[in-house]
Scaffold this active site. Sequence first.
Site, mmCIF file in Angstrom:
data_model
loop_
_atom_site.group_PDB
_atom_site.id
_atom_site.type_symbol
_atom_site.label_atom_id
_atom_site.label_comp_id
_atom_site.label_asym_id
_atom_site.label_seq_id
_atom_site.Cartn_x
_atom_site.Cartn_y
_atom_site.Cartn_z
ATOM 1 N N PRO A 7 34.504 21.146 -3.378
ATOM 2 C CA PRO A 7 34.357 22.006 -2.203
ATOM 3 C C PRO A 7 35.319 23.198 -2.218
ATOM 4 O O PRO A 7 36.525 23.020 -2.302
ATOM 5 C CB PRO A 7 34.641 21.072 -1.023
ATOM 6 N N GLU A 8 34.746 24.384 -2.180
ATOM 7 C CA GLU A 8 35.525 25.604 -2.070
ATOM 8 C C GLU A 8 35.157 26.228 -0.725
ATOM 9 O O GLU A 8 34.498 25.585 0.088
ATOM 10 C CB GLU A 8 35.198 26.543 -3.234
ATOM 11 N N ARG A 118 38.240 9.598 -5.667
ATOM 12 C CA ARG A 118 39.445 9.817 -6.479
ATOM 13 C C ARG A 118 40.749 9.854 -5.699
ATOM 14 O O ARG A 118 41.816 10.045 -6.280
ATOM 15 C CB ARG A 118 39.278 11.082 -7.313
ATOM 16 N N ARG A 157 51.159 42.243 -11.752
ATOM 17 C CA ARG A 157 50.929 40.825 -12.038
ATOM 18 C C ARG A 157 50.306 40.665 -13.411
ATOM 19 O O ARG A 157 49.183 41.098 -13.645
ATOM 20 C CB ARG A 157 50.040 40.211 -10.953
#
Length: 276
Positions: A7-8, A118, A157
């Site tokens: 799930p995002e 899990r 970055r």
Amino acid sequence: MSYTEVPELPEVETIARGLANAVAGKTIGSVTVTMRKIAVAPEGEVFEQALAGETIAGVGRRGKYVLFQLASGRRLAVHLRMTGRLIVQPVGYSEPYPYTHVRLAFSDGSSLCFADVRQFGRMRLLAADDPWDADGGVEPLSEGFTSEAFLSMLDGRRTPIKTFLLDQTRIAGVGNIYACEALWEAGIRPSRPSHKISRPARRRLHGAIRNVLNRSIEARGTSVDDYVDAEGLKGGFQNQLAVYGRLGEPCSRCGKPIVRTVIGQRGTWWCRGCQK
DNA sequence: CTGAGATCCTGGGGGC
DNA sequence: TGCCCCCAGGATCTCA
């Protein structure tokens, strides 16, 4: 080979919307915790006792967290991690959903199960004055996530852009699927050092992130196998994936086969032909 | 700042 | 067919 859906943002958004319809307004009668590490209470409190008697005022999302707003002003933040599920059981279900570790029994006889094969997921009850704000990243679908803001986030970055997109302290809610998909849509190589990406490409990526997330929410997220959300409906975005999980298939834009490499210890699907 | 590696877990895929 | 091994993956932590 199948890839378990994790799930995002779009999946969590879909789940939260379903839960808002299903449990908002309900009062928690009793709470059963069968795996202690899953349920985290404020310092000095016991999870079950602290939650019993609370009424759910609303359900929302912050990053990849489902956020239950409680009538007392407290919040219950739930992270599903890999395999966590929030399952609503109507009146009459005596057996908890398989792999349930925490079950909230509502006063009307229905219940909410937190199940997780899990055991990576967590339910964290937050005190009313807790300033918790997930991991602090900007919501990519909010007004605050402007093109200019995103452009400057990448300055200096050196980290690969794919890794940057997964950093929840920068942008909240983007995970492996949507990082891969947004980079494909923007035509950017996932391993590209963030600061080396041109301004136009950054703008494309900004738009692609929002586009991919919005399209997935519209499709109720990405589902694999038999996954269904809180309302028993499957997502449909798996049919629109351009690269994720499509090793060897021809790129729909240039025809070259999709490849899979590892970036930042994460499987990454992309097209050598049109992602530069 | 940045990355590598370990950790937490288990079902299921792959190899034999 | 059956069994064993090993991997995936989000977040977090240690170490370099």
